[in-house]
Enzyme design. Structure first.
Site, mmCIF file in Angstrom:
data_model
loop_
_atom_site.group_PDB
_atom_site.id
_atom_site.type_symbol
_atom_site.label_atom_id
_atom_site.label_comp_id
_atom_site.label_asym_id
_atom_site.label_seq_id
_atom_site.Cartn_x
_atom_site.Cartn_y
_atom_site.Cartn_z
ATOM 1 N N HIS A 38 4.611 -26.266 -17.121
ATOM 2 C CA HIS A 38 4.835 -26.820 -15.785
ATOM 3 C C HIS A 38 6.268 -27.299 -15.607
ATOM 4 C CE1 HIS A 38 4.052 -30.384 -18.217
ATOM 5 N NE2 HIS A 38 4.591 -31.133 -17.255
ATOM 6 N N ASP A 49 7.950 -30.612 -13.813
ATOM 7 C CA ASP A 49 7.412 -31.936 -13.503
ATOM 8 C C ASP A 49 7.261 -32.199 -12.012
ATOM 9 O OD1 ASP A 49 7.004 -32.871 -16.086
ATOM 10 O OD2 ASP A 49 9.064 -33.596 -16.269
ATOM 11 N N HIS A 104 8.306 -26.808 -19.247
ATOM 12 C CA HIS A 104 7.992 -27.244 -20.604
ATOM 13 C C HIS A 104 6.478 -27.291 -20.802
ATOM 14 C CE1 HIS A 104 7.962 -30.895 -18.159
ATOM 15 N NE2 HIS A 104 7.180 -31.464 -19.072
ATOM 16 N N ARG A 163 8.892 -42.007 -21.657
ATOM 17 C CA ARG A 163 9.462 -41.034 -20.730
ATOM 18 C C ARG A 163 10.094 -41.730 -19.528
ATOM 19 N NH1 ARG A 163 6.291 -36.189 -17.508
ATOM 20 N NH2 ARG A 163 7.043 -36.877 -15.482
#
Length: 272
Positions: free
Chosen positions: A95, A97, A248, A263
């Site tokens: 995907h 993000d 990723h 993150r």
């Protein structure tokens, strides 16, 4: 500083820098290298949340993730974790993000806090190369199409909902955004394929059934091995990837072990 490429398609490690106190020159070097290689990695960076946030602000503007609550004192830093008893990992599908936002993030940064003894690598794919490898006829077809992206499609919903319950976040609502199937990078001027299996539902003005054959082809095409790289994590490793031209996929191959990452999401603009 030293740059070590990790694959032919994308990805480079940057060595010889302490991210706890980067200079302006360091920041310029990192950005240039990042724009060239799409994703850059750093090793042995034992950053506190304050230092991680300070580095993020040298790259872009940190923003809150739409579904998961941040760690105490840092709403823009979320924990991406899979615990020993869990089987499904957060974001465990190819995907880009949060493509379901009107302004998807420019970039994401991930800092490894705890990693399993083996496994838990992350794959990345170059969407410039995915677009450039298409035939001229396919490019003409895709250049005029718009994709409809929805948060409800994510194959990671069950784990994400578990994380929301355990961390006190809000119940998810469906977010939908329309973006060009081929976007032009605002800094490099290069075209990149901008659909992904995690969020893209259909083409605008087409049904899901009508869209499915072409989308399925694109999903297979954009992750061909020659477009990808693979990164193995250690505690203190950091990845910074360009969400505008890279996808990723965290590999879910470490059942029974714990993996905890921090993150930060960096604000982007509307794809064009």
């Amino acid at each position: 500083m030293e740059i070590r490429r990790i694959a032919g398609a994308l990805g480079a490690e940057i060595h010889g820098i302490d991210l706890s106190s980067p200079t302006d020159q360091d920041a310029l070097f990192i950005r240039k290298t990042w724009l060239e290689h799409l994703v850059v990695f750093f090793r042995d960076q034992a950053l506190s949340p304050e230092q991680f946030m300070a580095f993020a602000k040298r790259v872009g503007r940190p923003v809150e993730y739409p579904f998961v609550k941040g760690i105490p004192g840092f709403p823009e830093i979320i924990e991406v974790k899979k615990l020993e008893h869990e089987k499904v990992n957060f974001g465990g599908v190819w995907h880009s993000d949060t493509a379901y936002l009107d302004q998807p993030p420019m970039a994401s940064m991930l800092l490894a806090r705890e990693v399993p003894p083996m496994g838990g690598d992350t794959l990345f794919a170059n969407m410039y190369l995915a677009y450039e490898a298409l035939s001229a006829g396919m490019k003409r077809t895709l250049d005029s199409l718009v994709a409809v992206n929805a948060s409800s499609k994510a194959n990671v919903t069950r784990t994400r909902e578990d994380r929301i319950k355990s961390d006190g976040g809000e119940a998810p609502k469906e977010l939908i955004a329309e973006h060009p199937v081929v976007r032009t990078h605002p800094e490099t001027g290069r075209k990149a394929l901008y659909v992904n299996a995690g969020h893209t539902v259909r083409f605008k003005d087409m049904s899901e059934e009508e869209s499915a054959p072409l989308l399925e082809y694109l999903y297979r095409h954009q992750i061909r091995p020659e477009f990808t790289c693979r990164f193995s994590w250690r505690p203190g490793s950091i990845a910074l990837w360009d969400n505008r031209c890279a996808q990723h996929n965290p590999v879910n191959d470490y059942h029974g072990y714990r993996r905890v990452m921090h993150r930060i999401t960096l604000q982007g603009d509307r794809p064009r």
